[in-house]
Write a protein that holds these residues in place. Structure first.
Motif, short mmCIF file in Angstrom:
data_model
loop_
_atom_site.label_atom_id
_atom_site.label_comp_id
_atom_site.label_asym_id
_atom_site.label_seq_id
_atom_site.Cartn_x
_atom_site.Cartn_y
_atom_site.Cartn_z
N ARG A 58 -106.85 -6.84 -91.69
CA ARG A 58 -107.88 -7.60 -92.38
C ARG A 58 -108.88 -6.64 -93.01
N VAL A 59 -109.10 -6.81 -94.30
CA VAL A 59 -110.07 -6.00 -95.02
C VAL A 59 -111.36 -6.80 -95.11
N ASP A 60 -112.46 -6.21 -94.68
CA ASP A 60 -113.71 -6.95 -94.57
C ASP A 60 -114.83 -6.20 -95.28
N GLY A 61 -115.34 -6.81 -96.35
CA GLY A 61 -116.41 -6.18 -97.12
C GLY A 61 -117.79 -6.40 -96.55
N GLY A 62 -117.88 -7.18 -95.49
CA GLY A 62 -119.15 -7.35 -94.79
C GLY A 62 -120.23 -7.93 -95.68
N TYR A 63 -121.45 -7.43 -95.48
CA TYR A 63 -122.61 -7.97 -96.16
C TYR A 63 -123.56 -6.81 -96.46
#
Ligand SMILES: Nc1nc2c(c(=O)[nH]1)N[C@H]1C(S)=C(S)[C@@H](COP(=O)(O)O)O[C@H]1N2
Ligand SMILES: [Mo]
Length: 160
Positions: free
Chosen positions: A151-156
Motif C-alpha cells: 500500500r502506497v500512502d501519501g499521508g497528509y
C-alpha cells in the motif's frame, strides 16, 4: 485441457496474488509470474535473525521502485520533495507488516536496491508469494515473505 501448468494453478487459486493499492492511479493485483514482466535483478544478501542466526540467500526479482512506479503514485509533478511524504506498507499473508519510506527506495534519495523477489536460491516463489529483499538491512525482520499487500500512502497534507 490446453492450459499451461501456471494457468491451471492460477485457476485453482494456488498462485497467490498481492494487491497494490493506496494513493496510486492504477491499483493492481500481481502474481509472481506477473512480476517477471519487469527487469530482473539479483541480490546476494546476509541477514541476522534474533532467533535463528545468520542466513545467506540469493534472490532475484524486480525492483520494488519499478513495480510501484508502474502503478502511478500520486506525486505532485515536478516537485521532488513531494515524494518525501509517502510511505510504503508491506504485508505478509501471516500479518507480518513493515513500513518503508518512499525516499528510502527513490533514486534521488536513499536509492536502496529493494527487490520484490520472485526466486530464492534458484527456487521460484510462485506458491509462497514474493519476498521483500533489503540488501542494506542487517536484521532479517523486514525481509517479509509471502507478501499479499503493498500500500502506497501519501499521508497528509495532500498536494492538489
Ligand atoms: N511473512 C513473514 N515474513 C517474515 C517474518 C514473518 O514472521 N512473517 N519474519 C521475518 C524475520 S524476523 C526474519 S529474521 C526473516 C527470516 O525468517 P525465517 O528464518 O523465519 O525465514 O524473515 C522475516 N520475514
Ligand atoms: Mo528474525
Amino acid at each position: 485441457m490446453g492450459q499451461s501448468l501456471e494457468a491451471a494453478a492460477t485457476t485453482a487459486g494456488q498462485v497467490p496474488e498481492l494487491t497494490l493499492t493506496g494513493d496510486v492511479a492504477r491499483p493492481a493485483r500481481l502474481t509472481v509470474p506477473d512480476l517477471l514482466g519487469w527487469p530482473q535483478y539479483e541480490s546476494d544478501v546476509s541477514f541476522e535473525c534474533a532467533t535463528s542466526g545468520v542466513q545467506h540467500h540469493r534472490f532475484t526479482g524486480p525492483l520494488l521502485h519499478d513495480v510501484l512506479m508502474a502503478a502511478g503514485p500520486r506525486f505532485a509533478p515536478a516537485r521532488r520533495k513531494d515524494r518525501l511524504r509517502f510511505l510504503i506498507a508491506v504485508s505478509g499473508a501471516d500479518g507480518h507488516h513493515a513500513l518503508l519510506s518512499w525516499a528510502e527506495i527513490d533514486p534521488d534519495f536513499g536509492q536502496a536496491r529493494v527487490l520484490l523477489a520472485v526466486t530464492v536460491d534458484g527456487n521460484p516463489l510462485n506458491r509462497a508469494g514474493p519476498q521483500l529483499v533489503l540488501p542494506q538491512d542487517r536484521c532479517g525482520g523486514r525481509h517479509i515473505s509471502g507478501i499479499n499487500a503493498l500500500r502506497v500512502d501519501g499521508g497528509y497534507p495532500r498536494w492538489e
